[in-house]
Write an enzyme that holds these catalytic residues in place. Sequence first.
Site, PDB file in Angstrom:
ATOM      1  CD  GLU A 173      -3.112  -0.379   0.126  1.00  0.00           C
ATOM      2  OE1 GLU A 173      -3.230  -0.026  -1.077  1.00  0.00           O
ATOM      3  OE2 GLU A 173      -3.641  -1.394   0.587  1.00  0.00           O
ATOM      4  CG  ASP A 207       0.466   3.019  -6.492  1.00  0.00           C
ATOM      5  OD1 ASP A 207       0.732   3.811  -5.556  1.00  0.00           O
ATOM      6  OD2 ASP A 207      -0.647   2.984  -7.062  1.00  0.00           O
ATOM      7  CB  SER A 267     -16.052   1.057  -0.275  1.00  0.00           C
ATOM      8  OG  SER A 267     -15.892   0.681  -1.638  1.00  0.00           O
ATOM      9  N   GLY A 268     -13.095   2.595  -1.166  1.00  0.00           N
ATOM     10  CA  GLY A 268     -11.685   2.277  -1.415  1.00  0.00           C
ATOM     11  C   GLY A 268     -11.517   1.014  -2.238  1.00  0.00           C
ATOM     12  CB  SER A 308     -10.648   0.766  -7.498  1.00  0.00           C
ATOM     13  OG  SER A 308      -9.436   0.984  -6.870  1.00  0.00           O
ATOM     14  CB  SER A 356     -12.869   6.693  -9.589  1.00  0.00           C
ATOM     15  OG  SER A 356     -11.988   6.448  -8.543  1.00  0.00           O
ATOM     16  CG  ASP A 365      -6.482   2.101  -7.342  1.00  0.00           C
ATOM     17  OD1 ASP A 365      -5.814   1.284  -6.686  1.00  0.00           O
ATOM     18  OD2 ASP A 365      -6.886   3.181  -6.875  1.00  0.00           O
TER      19      ASP A 365
HETATM   20  C1  GLA Z   1      -5.225   4.715  -4.001  1.00  0.00           C
HETATM   21  C2  GLA Z   1      -4.481   5.076  -5.278  1.00  0.00           C
HETATM   22  C3  GLA Z   1      -3.469   3.990  -5.654  1.00  0.00           C
HETATM   23  C4  GLA Z   1      -2.570   3.625  -4.483  1.00  0.00           C
HETATM   24  C5  GLA Z   1      -3.407   3.382  -3.227  1.00  0.00           C
HETATM   25  C6  GLA Z   1      -2.563   3.172  -2.010  1.00  0.00           C
HETATM   26  O1  GLA Z   1      -6.038   3.598  -4.209  1.00  0.00           O
HETATM   27  O2  GLA Z   1      -5.387   5.266  -6.331  1.00  0.00           O
HETATM   28  O3  GLA Z   1      -2.706   4.417  -6.763  1.00  0.00           O
HETATM   29  O4  GLA Z   1      -1.605   4.609  -4.256  1.00  0.00           O
HETATM   30  O5  GLA Z   1      -4.292   4.451  -2.961  1.00  0.00           O
HETATM   31  O6  GLA Z   1      -1.833   1.997  -2.106  1.00  0.00           O
END
Ligand code: GLA
Length: 394
Positions: free
Chosen positions: A34, A37, A127-128, A130, A132, A177
């Site tokens: 995490e 990237d 919610s994280g 992704s 988007s 993502d």
């Molecule tokens: C978000 C960003 C990713 C990554 C994560 C953390 O999801 O879009 O590119 O940096 O946070 O790991």
Amino acid sequence: MNREDLRHKFEGLFGAGGDIREYFSPGRVNLIGEHTDYNGGHVFPCALTIGTYGLARKREDTKIHFFSVNIQGGQPVEIDLSDISYKEAYGWANYPLGVIWALDKVKGLTLNAGFDMAIYGDIPNGSGLSSSASLEVLTGVIVRDLYGFDSLSNIDLALVGQYSENHFNGCNCGIMDQFAVAMGRKDAAIFLDCAALSYDYAPILLPDAKILITNSKVKHSLVDSAYNDRRNECARALEELQTELDIESLGELSEEEFASNADLIQDPVCRRRAKHAVYENQRTIRAVEALKAGRIEEFGQLMNASHVSLRDDYEVSCSEVDILVEEAWQVPGVIGSRITGGGFGGCTVSLVKNDAIDTFIEQVGAAYREKTGINAEFYVVEIGDGARRVALPN
Ligand code: GLA
């Protein structure tokens, strides 16, 4: 909502007939790696079977219409090809629009006519997981297919999606993502080296365990600005290390190299951010090795260590998410549990033995409700394929 409902809605808004095509683009969960990237490190995400469903058909004129079934009482957003620019009023439609804009900027590809697009998503918002990136890559897949832009690979679509998010929608996200959404593979996670964009699939076949996502249902404000702050802090730390070290990213450093040069970083906050980036990258490499060798318990321990580092050094967790993770660690049969995604709320990801899932949901749910007053949501997820044209299920 199902395929027939979405089609019905599409035809009601844009008319029946013609070549209406169907697409699906997944959400993603990151197992470990995490905030590595954009630091030139490794990540280990997988695509999910939940995601964004889309219907699309080319038009004869120069109008683009975007419609989302998820927006209660929403109307289609209409945009003319002659005026592709970010507008507050477009709301969510700035995501698909940004991809059209980025295809032109990055690849020089422009549309010779408009199209209609209707979407429905089952990724919980904010919610994280992704939503988007899922929508961006969905748009890329649709446009590639409708306009015959066959030279575009799925990796190109991931990069175009990231570019649009960075330069059109203003979040300076890394590549994880969009890459996971575009390149996902059923029952495998993607071990991606974000500096080289080289990758490898690792099968996730857990005979007696499942991936369980817990949604804290909190999303603290200023997420994008806090995210961008973390990036800037890492960039500052890197610059100071570069005064002595010949490196291009924090991902190039081992823990030992970092420890013996950490004093070059003046600001203790930046030093902690960089420490997380370096250690988390090494943890991810070790976790994938452990998984490949069948050492699942070690994989889980590394997930837990990832959480501690994100909580203490990177400071992207929050009290609600910490409660979920710390409660999860108490449940026998939990292999590992950590915050997943950008942070400041959102979801946790846990590997849980099959016979512990009910206890987990009951115990963690009750403790969370008691401490925060919030009913967490739990999803046992499956790993699916990346974005593609499909025949949607009925
Ligand atoms: C978000 C960003 C990713 C990554 C994560 C953390 O999801 O879009 O590119 O940096 O946070 O790991």
